[in-house]
Scaffold this motif. Structure first.
Motif, short mmCIF file in Angstrom:
data_model
loop_
_atom_site.label_atom_id
_atom_site.label_comp_id
_atom_site.label_asym_id
_atom_site.label_seq_id
_atom_site.Cartn_x
_atom_site.Cartn_y
_atom_site.Cartn_z
N TYR A 1 3.85 -2.13 8.26
CA TYR A 1 3.38 -1.05 7.41
C TYR A 1 2.04 -1.40 6.80
O TYR A 1 1.81 -2.54 6.39
N ASP A 2 1.16 -0.41 6.73
CA ASP A 2 -0.16 -0.60 6.13
C ASP A 2 -0.07 -0.44 4.62
O ASP A 2 0.65 0.43 4.12
N VAL A 3 -0.83 -1.25 3.92
CA VAL A 3 -0.91 -1.15 2.46
C VAL A 3 -1.78 0.06 2.13
O VAL A 3 -2.82 0.27 2.77
N PRO A 4 -1.40 0.86 1.14
CA PRO A 4 -2.23 1.99 0.75
C PRO A 4 -3.60 1.52 0.26
O PRO A 4 -3.74 0.39 -0.23
N PRO A 5 -4.62 2.38 0.36
CA PRO A 5 -5.95 1.98 -0.10
C PRO A 5 -5.96 1.69 -1.60
O PRO A 5 -5.16 2.24 -2.37
N PRO A 6 -6.89 0.84 -2.05
CA PRO A 6 -6.94 0.46 -3.47
C PRO A 6 -7.10 1.64 -4.43
O PRO A 6 -6.57 1.60 -5.54
N ASN A 7 -7.80 2.70 -4.01
CA ASN A 7 -7.97 3.84 -4.93
C ASN A 7 -6.64 4.54 -5.19
O ASN A 7 -6.37 4.98 -6.30
N HIS B 1 -4.76 2.31 -7.54
CA HIS B 1 -5.31 2.42 -8.89
C HIS B 1 -4.83 3.71 -9.57
O HIS B 1 -4.49 3.70 -10.77
N ASP B 2 -4.77 4.80 -8.81
CA ASP B 2 -4.28 6.07 -9.37
C ASP B 2 -2.83 5.96 -9.83
O ASP B 2 -2.48 6.42 -10.91
N ILE B 3 -2.00 5.34 -9.00
CA ILE B 3 -0.59 5.21 -9.38
C ILE B 3 -0.44 4.24 -10.55
O ILE B 3 0.45 4.39 -11.38
#
Length: 165
Positions: free
Chosen positions: A60-66, A69-71
């Motif tokens: 699984y790919d890690v979600p992008p940092p932005n 940051h939002d979560i």
């Protein structure tokens, strides 16, 4: 495997299984001391590393940092533990995606082993490369394949920039 599940009854429905997995992930996630965004991001990365190391095959790919940051901003604003858990579960359900191979990696992985064997056979006849006869095929072919995959990945990043793959 389907036969075994039919003997056991209905088995676990997917919603119950998903709830169990998410609950386990959240309990492992909440054990970490999270005070800053860096702590939060490290906990997310550690969780994905654990999942990818434990599960064979699909990664699984890690979600992008932005998105992380939002979560995190929403996470900080949440007062109750149940609200934080709901935010975490919704985040995991919506932003987790399966890692995909690109075409260049697949083609490189398929073409390199036969090409490595042909190159080794051709190199054995050259006096300058007489040392290549000493290296067993079992070591030479996988080593050449891994080096070719690494070079394909690096050249893709060099020429195309930081493209998600």
């Amino acid at each position: 495997m389907g036969l075994v599940m039919s003997f056991m009854g209905k088995g676990l429905p997917t919603t119950q299984m998903l709830s169990l997995v998410m609950g386990t992930l959240y309990s492992k996630f909440i054990e970490k001391e999270i005070k800053t965004f860096d702590d939060f991001h490290f906990a997310i990365l550690d969780m994905f590393n654990t999942i990818n190391a434990a599960l064979p095959g699909k990664h699984y790919d890690v979600p992008p940092p932005n998105q992380v940051h939002d979560i995190f901003k929403k996470w900080e604003g949440a007062k109750e533990a149940s609200e934080k858990k709901k935010l975490f579960i919704d985040f995991m359900k919506t932003s987790v995606s399966l890692s995909k191979f690109d075409d260049s990696t697949l083609i490189t992985g398929l073409v390199t082993p036969p090409a490595a064997m042909a190159a080794k056979r051709a190199g054995e006849s050259l006096p300058q490369l007489s040392m290549i006869k000493v290296v067993p095929d079992v070591i030479f072919v996988p080593a050449a394949t891994v080096l070719a995959l690494i070079s394909a990945k690096l050249s893709k990043k060099m020429f195309l920039g930081n493209v998600a793959s």
